[in-house]
Design an enzyme around this catalytic site. Structure first.
Site, mmCIF file in Angstrom:
data_model
loop_
_atom_site.group_PDB
_atom_site.id
_atom_site.type_symbol
_atom_site.label_atom_id
_atom_site.label_comp_id
_atom_site.label_asym_id
_atom_site.label_seq_id
_atom_site.Cartn_x
_atom_site.Cartn_y
_atom_site.Cartn_z
ATOM 1 C CG ASN A 32 -11.999 -7.217 14.135
ATOM 2 O OD1 ASN A 32 -10.874 -7.023 14.579
ATOM 3 N ND2 ASN A 32 -12.207 -7.671 12.906
ATOM 4 C CB VAL A 57 -14.271 -0.445 11.445
ATOM 5 C CG1 VAL A 57 -14.132 -0.031 12.886
ATOM 6 C CG2 VAL A 57 -12.965 -0.988 10.884
ATOM 7 C CE1 TYR A 145 -1.682 -2.509 5.927
ATOM 8 C CE2 TYR A 145 0.478 -2.022 5.025
ATOM 9 C CZ TYR A 145 -0.491 -1.831 5.997
ATOM 10 O OH TYR A 145 -0.256 -0.945 7.024
ATOM 11 C CE1 TYR A 159 -16.336 9.175 1.672
ATOM 12 C CE2 TYR A 159 -17.483 10.309 3.455
ATOM 13 C CZ TYR A 159 -17.415 9.277 2.536
ATOM 14 O OH TYR A 159 -18.437 8.361 2.479
#
Ligand code: UDP
Length: 321
Positions: A32, A57, A145, A159
């Site tokens: 971006n 994203v 962060y 995942y």
């Protein structure tokens, strides 16, 4: 392979694009441009295997055609950046990881998460092994962060376990080299630019904190070996050659031949809050499973970085031979 690199216009991301293209792959760089720069990928403009997509994203990612690997590098890893953009930092680590994992699942792609040594926080185990769970203050200024990356690792493992996505986790320690921003705020560009401009080198507090500094070429070699490997657990990638920040300042002064002085300063903002006192990667796993270890000594890597910033800042002075 046809590979998506998020954060592809950033420091590490752009070097990764170069390497993947050199390895014969097709590369889509997505960024971006919040902290990345087209200057870092301008040299790839005429390459028919390279494409740049300007996109944030944290929003849904739509890409036509097959994707064989997704490398999620998009991030705000500089303490100065994540203090200035705390919510974007959390979003790119959390939502950006969710979107990129979703894309990998849809496309049946391998996935590599660029994680960080910050998952270990201010470590109570030294050097840090991958088994160490860390010592992170979730509500401190660095928490935005650290926790976004810890969440990113948890999501990546979910995942892998739930959806069977073929994932990799690189825990990246302090890395430096050409294409870092002069105003990035991290110690190497700060010291090098200060030395080249003849300004004092701002050593925070007493300069006794330690880090190991990994040259970008070494880091990229480790990252691609991890991508091509079958190692699905986290792997530390960093240089275990640990030095104090004060010693780093002295080395930069020697290598630049600068007359700058060292200045001990205590930043008024939250920059040094929860700043890890020590940090050093245990790279036994990377040595064992990737056959990898850093090759570039600090003096050589700093020399190349100094040459880059000299050209960038337009300071004509030559390094002492
Ligand atoms: N640091 C410093 N002077 C600077 C910038 C950083 O003394 O101008 C220190 C900082 O407090 C930390 C170390 O250098 O202890 C490395 O900081 P950096 O921001 O590069 O990365 P970090 O390891 O904190 O992610």
């Amino acid at each position: 392979m046809r590979i998506l690199v998020t954060g592809g216009a950033g420091f590490i991301g752009s070097h990764l694009c170069d390497r993947l293209l050199a390895d014969g792959h097709e590369v889509i760089a997505m960024d971006n441009l919040r902290t990345g720069s087209v200057d870092n990928i301008a040299h790839l403009a005429g390459n028919s295997r390279f494409r740049f997509v300007k996109h944030d994203v944290t929003n849904y990612i739509f890409l036509d055609g097959p994707i064989d690997a997704v490398l999620h590098l998009a991030s705000l890893p500089s303490p100065v950046d994540y203090l200035n953009m705390p919510i974007q930092t959390l979003k790119v680590g959390a939502l950006g990881t969710h979107k990129t994992l979703g894309l990998a699942l849809t496309k049946g792609a391998r996935y590599l998460l660029a994680s960080t040594s910050e998952v270990y926080g201010d470590p109570l185990v030294h050097p840090q092994t991958e088994e160490y769970w860390g010592n992170v203050n979730p509500i401190g200024p660095r928490g935005v962060y650290d926790e976004s990356k810890r969440f990113a690792e948890a999501l990546t493992m979910a995942y892998q376990r739930y959806h069977g996505v073929d994932t990799r986790i690189a825990r990246i320690f302090n890395t430096y080299g050409p294409r870092m921003r002069a105003d990035d705020g991290r110690v190497v560009p700060n010291f090098v630019c200060q030395a080249l401009r003849g300004d004092p080198l701002t050593v925070y507090d007493d300069g006794a904190r330690t880090r190991g500094f990994c040259y970008i070429d070494d880091l990229i070699e480790g990252a691609v070996r991890l991508l091509y490997s079958t190692e699905t657990g986290p792997v530390n990638l960093g240089n275990p050659d640990e030095i104090t920040i004060l010693d780093l300042a002295r080395q930069v002064l020697t290598l630049t031949g600068s007359d700058s002085q060292v200045e001990f300063v205590t930043p008024a903002d939250a920059r040094t809050a929860d700043d890890p006192k020590v940090r050093c990667p245990d790279i036994s796993r990377a040595r064992r499973v990737l056959g990898w270890e850093p090759q570039v000594p600090l003096a050589d890597g700093l020399g190349r970085t100094i040459a880059y910033f000299r050209a960038k800042l337009g300071t004509g002075q030559q390094s002492p031979s």
